[in-house]
Motif scaffolding. Structure first.
Motif, mmCIF file in Angstrom:
data_model
loop_
_atom_site.group_PDB
_atom_site.id
_atom_site.type_symbol
_atom_site.label_atom_id
_atom_site.label_comp_id
_atom_site.label_asym_id
_atom_site.label_seq_id
_atom_site.Cartn_x
_atom_site.Cartn_y
_atom_site.Cartn_z
ATOM 1 N N LEU A 214 -12.099 -5.947 51.977
ATOM 2 C CA LEU A 214 -10.880 -6.549 51.435
ATOM 3 C C LEU A 214 -9.802 -5.498 51.159
ATOM 4 C CD1 LEU A 214 -12.432 -9.109 48.911
ATOM 5 C CD2 LEU A 214 -11.157 -9.671 50.993
ATOM 6 N N VAL A 215 -10.218 -4.255 50.912
ATOM 7 C CA VAL A 215 -9.233 -3.209 50.606
ATOM 8 C C VAL A 215 -8.325 -2.937 51.805
ATOM 9 C CG1 VAL A 215 -10.732 -2.108 48.891
ATOM 10 C CG2 VAL A 215 -10.828 -1.357 51.273
ATOM 11 N N HIS A 216 -8.792 -3.299 52.999
ATOM 12 C CA HIS A 216 -7.988 -3.078 54.208
ATOM 13 C C HIS A 216 -7.092 -4.274 54.522
ATOM 14 C CE1 HIS A 216 -10.505 0.409 54.791
ATOM 15 N NE2 HIS A 216 -11.610 -0.342 54.891
ATOM 16 N N GLN B 132 -2.936 -9.617 45.487
ATOM 17 C CA GLN B 132 -2.541 -10.349 46.692
ATOM 18 C C GLN B 132 -3.718 -11.031 47.380
ATOM 19 O OE1 GLN B 132 -0.754 -7.130 48.926
ATOM 20 N NE2 GLN B 132 1.289 -7.512 48.073
ATOM 21 N N VAL B 133 -4.923 -10.779 46.909
ATOM 22 C CA VAL B 133 -6.112 -11.362 47.549
ATOM 23 C C VAL B 133 -6.108 -12.881 47.419
ATOM 24 C CG1 VAL B 133 -8.624 -11.590 47.392
ATOM 25 C CG2 VAL B 133 -7.578 -9.351 47.331
ATOM 26 N N THR B 134 -6.362 -13.556 48.527
ATOM 27 C CA THR B 134 -6.442 -15.020 48.540
ATOM 28 C C THR B 134 -7.823 -15.457 49.035
ATOM 29 O OG1 THR B 134 -5.680 -15.233 50.831
ATOM 30 C CG2 THR B 134 -3.985 -15.158 49.090
ATOM 31 N N TYR B 135 -8.076 -16.718 48.907
ATOM 32 C CA TYR B 135 -9.343 -17.289 49.380
ATOM 33 C C TYR B 135 -9.512 -17.060 50.884
ATOM 34 C CZ TYR B 135 -12.995 -20.757 50.316
ATOM 35 O OH TYR B 135 -14.138 -21.387 50.726
ATOM 36 N N GLN B 136 -8.403 -17.137 51.626
ATOM 37 C CA GLN B 136 -8.470 -16.918 53.076
ATOM 38 C C GLN B 136 -8.941 -15.496 53.389
ATOM 39 O OE1 GLN B 136 -5.922 -18.577 51.546
ATOM 40 N NE2 GLN B 136 -6.679 -20.556 52.324
ATOM 41 N N HIS B 137 -8.471 -14.523 52.623
ATOM 42 C CA HIS B 137 -8.935 -13.138 52.810
ATOM 43 C C HIS B 137 -10.441 -13.041 52.568
ATOM 44 C CE1 HIS B 137 -4.613 -11.896 51.683
ATOM 45 N NE2 HIS B 137 -4.773 -11.688 52.978
ATOM 46 N N ILE B 138 -10.907 -13.704 51.533
ATOM 47 C CA ILE B 138 -12.338 -13.652 51.190
ATOM 48 C C ILE B 138 -13.168 -14.303 52.286
ATOM 49 C CG2 ILE B 138 -14.060 -14.337 49.466
ATOM 50 C CD1 ILE B 138 -11.641 -14.324 47.442
#
Length: 404
Positions: free
Chosen positions: A291-293, A300-306
């Protein structure tokens, strides 16, 4: 426009009974209808002729012979009328146009961003609905109505969306949506909360099967639930759609994001908000993760990123989703131990995001169900997926035809 114009399309109570029997089966013979209705031959024959002349039902061929003439088969006429089904949710809104057989003709979705106020979205819905009708050559007189499945709480009788939480845009409080859409489209409008319309859709889709008690849970920004018994939605004294999210699973747990919410509520551990919060906290602590990339700032992290990280089998994403699913399974077990449904349908972004959440949650729920294995419950993601809420809103309108 008053919904009575729908119920009055079939004015005879016995005709409504016959029509409902026919609609709950793919095709049915007159002999079977006699057994199911308990009516006399002359009465049933007259009612079948009335329904056929109105265009509500069709003669659809002949059944197998049992020694005499082959029996005529009857079925609902899907082209008798058309219905709009509308979903109003926190992440997206969706409009579908279906015929009376719930066959989808067209669909249109809108992302619910911070600019999607009622003043912006509702005119877009009206414009799209009119375009759909023109494209398919359907007159307004052929439209039975528009059903709306919205985030609760709602006032079903008044047709008003009351005070829903967590909409990205402002203005979604006390929205007189039925009056507005009915006035613009010149068709009747009905409103219910989205969990109820979703379970109506799934129940209708499985109408020829033997499940009598169905529980539906929508897991997304919040948790929403509804239940059907013998084909009828169970209603409480108030709109209780979101109350499942306030189930306390840890009395000394975390504070709810809403000041009025319970400490240790299920929604604080198993929702899009909870999963995003856990990921942001882990990133701030310097946990190793892909996720750091994906983002420059943990906020800014969203569910889509996860979900992207989960597809890459990222250990942190797996841990966060598994923990949320475990809590969800505990809450699900509590519902099973109280309600004992025959089937549980789980929908929403947490379920469509991948198999891990669904499998983990249902396995935890089974292990914590008191009467297992004597009590066997069926878990499902449903047959209609993301369109269940909108299709169910159309089913709600269709059901008015047989309402007394």
């Amino acid at each position: 426009m008053n919904v009575d114009v729908i119920t009055e399309r079939i004015s005879n109570r016995k005709a409504k009974e016959v029509y409902e029997l026919i609609t709950r089966q793919t095709t049915v013979s007159k002999i079977d209808l006699l057994d199911q209705s308990g009516m006399t031959v002359s009465t049933l024959t007259r009612l079948l002729e009335e329904l056929t002349s109105q265009g509500l039902i069709l003669e659809s061929g002949f059944g197998a012979s049992t020694g005499g003439r082959r029996p005529i088969l009857y079925e609902k006429n899907p082209a008798y009328a058309y219905i709009f089904g509308l979903e109003i949710s926190r992440t997206l809104s969706k409009l579908v146009l279906v015929d009376l057989g719930m066959n989808k003709l067209e669909t249109k979705s809108w992302a619910m961003t911070e600019v999607m106020t009622p003043g912006v979205l509702l005119p877009l819905i009206v414009k799209e609905a009119k375009r759909m009708l023109a494209h398919h050559g359907i007159e307004t007189s052929q439209v039975l109505g528009i059903g709306i499945g919205a985030v609760g709480p709602v006032d079903r009788v008044a047709g008003v969306i009351l005070e829903p939480s967590y909409f990205p845009a402002s203005g979604w409080r006390h929205v007189d949506i039925c009056r507005w859409l009915s006035g613009e489209l010149q068709v009747p409008a009905l409103l219910d909360n989205g969990a109820n319309t979703a379970i109506l859709a799934e129940s209708w889709h499985q109408r020829t099967r033997s499940f009598k008690h169905l529980l539906y849970i929508h897991a997304g920004v919040g948790l929403r639930s509804s239940m059907v018994s013998e084909g009828k939605v169970i209603y409480g004294a108030v709109d209780m759609e979101g109350s499942v999210g306030q189930m306390i699973i840890q009395t000394d747990g975390v504070a709810h994001r809403n000041q009025a919410g319970n400490y240790g509520a299920l929604e604080s551990y198993a929702s899009l908000y909870a999963i995003e919060k856990a990921a942001k906290s882990a990133l701030k602590k310097g946990k190793a993760t892909v996720l750091v990339h994906m983002v420059e700032d943990p906020e800014q992290v969203t569910y889509q990123h996860i979900m992207e990280a989960l597809k890459k089998n990222d250990p942190l994403a797996v841990e966060i989703v598994t923990e949320a699913a475990t809590y969800f399974g505990i809450g699900l077990a509590n519902l099973l131990n109280i309600l004992h449904p025959e089937k549980v349908i789980i929908g929403g972004p947490l379920i469509t995001g991948g198999e891990l959440f669904f499998q983990t949650a249902t396995q935890v729920a089974i292990r914590k169900t008191y009467y297992y294995p004597a009590y066997q419950v069926v878990f499902s993601k449903g047959q209609l997926g993301d369109e269940a809420l909108a299709i169910g809103a159309a089913v709600m309108v269709m059901n008015q035809l047989v309402k007394a």
